[in-house]
Motif scaffolding. Sequence first.
Motif, PDB file in Angstrom:
ATOM      1  N   HIS A  31      18.254  -7.391 -14.172  1.00  0.00           N
ATOM      2  CA  HIS A  31      16.889  -7.816 -14.370  1.00  0.00           C
ATOM      3  C   HIS A  31      16.798  -9.289 -14.062  1.00  0.00           C
ATOM      4  O   HIS A  31      15.873  -9.753 -13.433  1.00  0.00           O
ATOM      5  CB  HIS A  31      16.522  -7.654 -15.835  1.00  0.00           C
ATOM      6  CG  HIS A  31      15.755  -6.423 -16.098  1.00  0.00           C
ATOM      7  ND1 HIS A  31      16.187  -5.183 -15.760  1.00  0.00           N
ATOM      8  CD2 HIS A  31      14.558  -6.262 -16.660  1.00  0.00           C
ATOM      9  CE1 HIS A  31      15.272  -4.299 -16.147  1.00  0.00           C
ATOM     10  NE2 HIS A  31      14.292  -4.923 -16.694  1.00  0.00           N
ATOM     11  N   PHE A  32      17.751  -9.919 -14.559  1.00  0.00           N
ATOM     12  CA  PHE A  32      17.763 -11.350 -14.379  1.00  0.00           C
ATOM     13  C   PHE A  32      17.861 -11.708 -12.897  1.00  0.00           C
ATOM     14  O   PHE A  32      17.172 -12.590 -12.398  1.00  0.00           O
ATOM     15  CB  PHE A  32      18.961 -11.920 -15.137  1.00  0.00           C
ATOM     16  CG  PHE A  32      19.017 -13.409 -15.114  1.00  0.00           C
ATOM     17  CD1 PHE A  32      18.217 -14.150 -15.973  1.00  0.00           C
ATOM     18  CD2 PHE A  32      19.848 -14.071 -14.236  1.00  0.00           C
ATOM     19  CE1 PHE A  32      18.268 -15.541 -15.953  1.00  0.00           C
ATOM     20  CE2 PHE A  32      19.904 -15.460 -14.222  1.00  0.00           C
ATOM     21  CZ  PHE A  32      19.108 -16.193 -15.077  1.00  0.00           C
ATOM     22  N   ILE A  33      18.711 -11.010 -12.251  1.00  0.00           N
ATOM     23  CA  ILE A  33      18.879 -11.270 -10.830  1.00  0.00           C
ATOM     24  C   ILE A  33      17.562 -11.039 -10.111  1.00  0.00           C
ATOM     25  O   ILE A  33      17.152 -11.816  -9.258  1.00  0.00           O
ATOM     26  CB  ILE A  33      19.945 -10.317 -10.229  1.00  0.00           C
ATOM     27  CG1 ILE A  33      21.310 -10.616 -10.842  1.00  0.00           C
ATOM     28  CG2 ILE A  33      19.983 -10.431  -8.731  1.00  0.00           C
ATOM     29  CD1 ILE A  33      21.883 -11.945 -10.450  1.00  0.00           C
ATOM     30  N   ALA A  64      25.481 -18.350 -11.791  1.00  0.00           N
ATOM     31  CA  ALA A  64      26.257 -18.082 -12.993  1.00  0.00           C
ATOM     32  C   ALA A  64      25.785 -18.991 -14.116  1.00  0.00           C
ATOM     33  O   ALA A  64      25.699 -18.585 -15.273  1.00  0.00           O
ATOM     34  CB  ALA A  64      27.737 -18.318 -12.726  1.00  0.00           C
ATOM     35  N   ARG A  65      25.474 -20.160 -13.734  1.00  0.00           N
ATOM     36  CA  ARG A  65      25.055 -21.099 -14.751  1.00  0.00           C
ATOM     37  C   ARG A  65      23.742 -20.641 -15.358  1.00  0.00           C
ATOM     38  O   ARG A  65      23.547 -20.685 -16.561  1.00  0.00           O
ATOM     39  CB  ARG A  65      24.888 -22.464 -14.150  1.00  0.00           C
ATOM     40  CG  ARG A  65      24.844 -23.514 -15.207  1.00  0.00           C
ATOM     41  CD  ARG A  65      25.214 -24.865 -14.666  1.00  0.00           C
ATOM     42  NE  ARG A  65      24.168 -25.391 -13.833  1.00  0.00           N
ATOM     43  CZ  ARG A  65      24.321 -25.614 -12.535  1.00  0.00           C
ATOM     44  NH1 ARG A  65      25.443 -25.341 -11.928  1.00  0.00           N
ATOM     45  NH2 ARG A  65      23.345 -26.083 -11.840  1.00  0.00           N
ATOM     46  N   ARG A  70      20.990 -18.219 -19.801  1.00  0.00           N
ATOM     47  CA  ARG A  70      20.105 -17.192 -20.311  1.00  0.00           C
ATOM     48  C   ARG A  70      20.753 -16.441 -21.447  1.00  0.00           C
ATOM     49  O   ARG A  70      20.116 -16.039 -22.390  1.00  0.00           O
ATOM     50  CB  ARG A  70      19.788 -16.234 -19.174  1.00  0.00           C
ATOM     51  CG  ARG A  70      18.756 -15.229 -19.516  1.00  0.00           C
ATOM     52  CD  ARG A  70      17.400 -15.914 -19.592  1.00  0.00           C
ATOM     53  NE  ARG A  70      16.332 -14.952 -19.724  1.00  0.00           N
ATOM     54  CZ  ARG A  70      16.143 -14.252 -20.803  1.00  0.00           C
ATOM     55  NH1 ARG A  70      16.931 -14.410 -21.812  1.00  0.00           N
ATOM     56  NH2 ARG A  70      15.161 -13.391 -20.847  1.00  0.00           N
ATOM     57  N   LYS A  71      21.989 -16.242 -21.295  1.00  0.00           N
ATOM     58  CA  LYS A  71      22.693 -15.503 -22.307  1.00  0.00           C
ATOM     59  C   LYS A  71      23.396 -16.412 -23.298  1.00  0.00           C
ATOM     60  O   LYS A  71      24.102 -15.948 -24.166  1.00  0.00           O
ATOM     61  CB  LYS A  71      23.732 -14.594 -21.641  1.00  0.00           C
ATOM     62  CG  LYS A  71      23.128 -13.544 -20.766  1.00  0.00           C
ATOM     63  CD  LYS A  71      22.401 -12.481 -21.557  1.00  0.00           C
ATOM     64  CE  LYS A  71      23.293 -11.638 -22.410  1.00  0.00           C
ATOM     65  NZ  LYS A  71      24.159 -10.755 -21.665  1.00  0.00           N
ATOM     66  N   ASP A 181      16.217 -20.004 -19.942  1.00  0.00           N
ATOM     67  CA  ASP A 181      16.057 -20.041 -21.175  1.00  0.00           C
ATOM     68  C   ASP A 181      16.486 -20.338 -22.308  1.00  0.00           C
ATOM     69  O   ASP A 181      15.948 -20.660 -23.027  1.00  0.00           O
ATOM     70  CB  ASP A 181      15.875 -19.365 -21.445  1.00  0.00           C
ATOM     71  CG  ASP A 181      15.702 -19.828 -20.659  1.00  0.00           C
ATOM     72  OD1 ASP A 181      15.830 -19.943 -20.623  1.00  0.00           O
ATOM     73  OD2 ASP A 181      15.412 -20.022 -20.162  1.00  0.00           O
ATOM     74  N   CYS A 182      17.437 -20.511 -22.889  1.00  0.00           N
ATOM     75  CA  CYS A 182      17.704 -20.840 -24.153  1.00  0.00           C
ATOM     76  C   CYS A 182      17.146 -22.102 -24.413  1.00  0.00           C
ATOM     77  O   CYS A 182      16.821 -22.478 -25.453  1.00  0.00           O
ATOM     78  CB  CYS A 182      19.073 -21.044 -24.313  1.00  0.00           C
ATOM     79  SG  CYS A 182      20.057 -19.859 -24.018  1.00  0.00           S
TER      80      CYS A 182
END
Length: 612
Positions: A31-33, A64-65, A70-71, A181-182
């Motif tokens: 999804h992120f991709i 990746a970053r 995001r995670k 996001d975070c």
Amino acid sequence: MKTPGETGFAFPEWAYKPESSPGSRQIQLWHFILELLRKEEYHDVIAWQGDYGEFVIKDPDEVARLWGARKCKPQMNYDKLSRALRYYYNKRILHKTKGKRFTYKFNFNKLVLVNYPFIDMGSTGVGVPQSAPPVPTGGVSHFRFPPSTPSEVLSPSSEELRSPGSFSSMARRLARGSVSDCSDGTSANSEIDEGSLGVGTAEERVPERGFRSAVPPRLTHDALYRMYGNHGGHRGHRAHPEPLSPFGPAGSGLLAPPPLSPALPVTAGTHLPYTPSPTLSPMPGSIFSFSAEDMQRYLQAHTQSVYNYHLSPRALFHYPNVVVPQPQRPDKPLPTTTERPSVLAHSYPLAPADDTHHTPFKFKLQPPPPGRKQQREAQGHQGSLGSSSSSALGSSLSFGSDLSSGIVSNSSSSGSLNSTGLPKIKVEPISDIESEEEVEVTDISDEEGDERDEEFFSAHRRNHHHHQHHHHHIFGHQSNGISAPPQYDDSEEDVFKAPAPPPLFGPPSSSSSRAGMPVIKSEPDTPTTPSGHGHAPLPSPSQCIPLKLRFKRRWDQEQHTEEAEDKKVRGDKKNGEGSGVEMEESESSAPHKLSAELHRAAAQLSLENKDC
DNA sequence: AGCGGAATGT
DNA sequence: ACATTCCGCT
């Protein structure tokens, strides 16, 4: 690892969880991709490129970053991310494009479209169809999208609910923000910020691009359709640079984007064989899961697709409750769609006609994947056994058994397959196929439920004859001028169909029954119908593809290599699938107040970051 | 680069 | 389930 024979339970604990909070689900990598891909802001790091669904990670570290951000996994790196990506191979969400570095390809047939109807692969560009496949339209001849907007088809009554508005809003949400996001503001963690990737920034940037703003949300039909792969393009022959929309110029004309749908077979699937089809189901993890009604629509759409595209009936079994629209042929639009009862009272007897019980196919579709490593381990312990190379075959065998059993159950009419009781391995339909027709094997692929067939077939092919690539299309004619030689034939597995012609769905050859329905007026639709020349009057039914025989095909050119690797086939889903019906039922039962639900779902949609 | 097993975490 | 982390093998 788990002891198979154990009396244990078939399902993992989580399987029993009611719903677990849907909203809580974390965003999935694909999804992120996809999100990154749809944003121009990130084109420098990742972008569509190559065939439909193909994208290249230009800056792995950056991706990746971002993902790590995001995670909230700061230590994320491409190596890890790629591992996660690799897990998708088995699920067939993704494939690696061989020979191209950092290039992967989505298999939109599956889930993606369904779960992420908004994505616009073509957004990259400005018109660059790179990733925007020319729309299946070309296929018009062959696969014509349902006349009216799919949404209508699916469920007119609720159409309002899913109306454009809601989608667009969703799209909007998706469009913005979410990628990073975070950090969102609060925290310090702003890895992303540095790149000006923050949410806020993203928004600002959007306007930057002039053309971009011009384009509304990227929800146009075109966009959606573009997603459906086109097959035409495969071997280099990409249709026109311009995305043609099935409805002609109308991309803008229609407001309601087709929500779900036709996705299936049209595109290139992977050729990966395995995988039972359960994957089609609702897609558990997706944050895009819709309300029950949506689901229902989806299912219906799926069902339709099954018919329209000649998919194996097997697919339907998973959704017994779904009402299937009349079987339609590609040529004709859906007739009565306007009023279809949204709820499914009767299940459609597709193939087996059987009926009553929903799951004719109980067998498990997937063979357990032999682990390679394990093999080597085994060798160590037990001594050497077969060579690893042979493993693939072994798996096929096991799966063969499954298949055969399924067939047996269904096909009563046709030959008696293994009446002899022979082992389950290969099955008979093939013989039919061969005798009846030359096989049209194309290389494309498809997916969905056939994979196992494919495996099956491929094996067969290898042994008996090699497939040929020519395909004759009955539907070669083009309508609308869209052209595109349909190179795809759908693939379906007739294995199942051939055997037992369902009452409703007459066998192609004899079927006159179909004729009645066909033309029925389609009513409201024809949005873009170009004036005039109507589409070809339906191709005679007789021509309709005899669904028989078709094999699956593989994605691209290089498939061979991949083909060889069928090995895997992880047993992802298998367990409960036999019953396959479970959730659908529950959902169907509570189809009320969907609107509220839908909205809620929409609200949840945000991919936003979660707290870290 | 890329693959995929295994252990581990959520 | 869906990753994340390690890591050995191509």
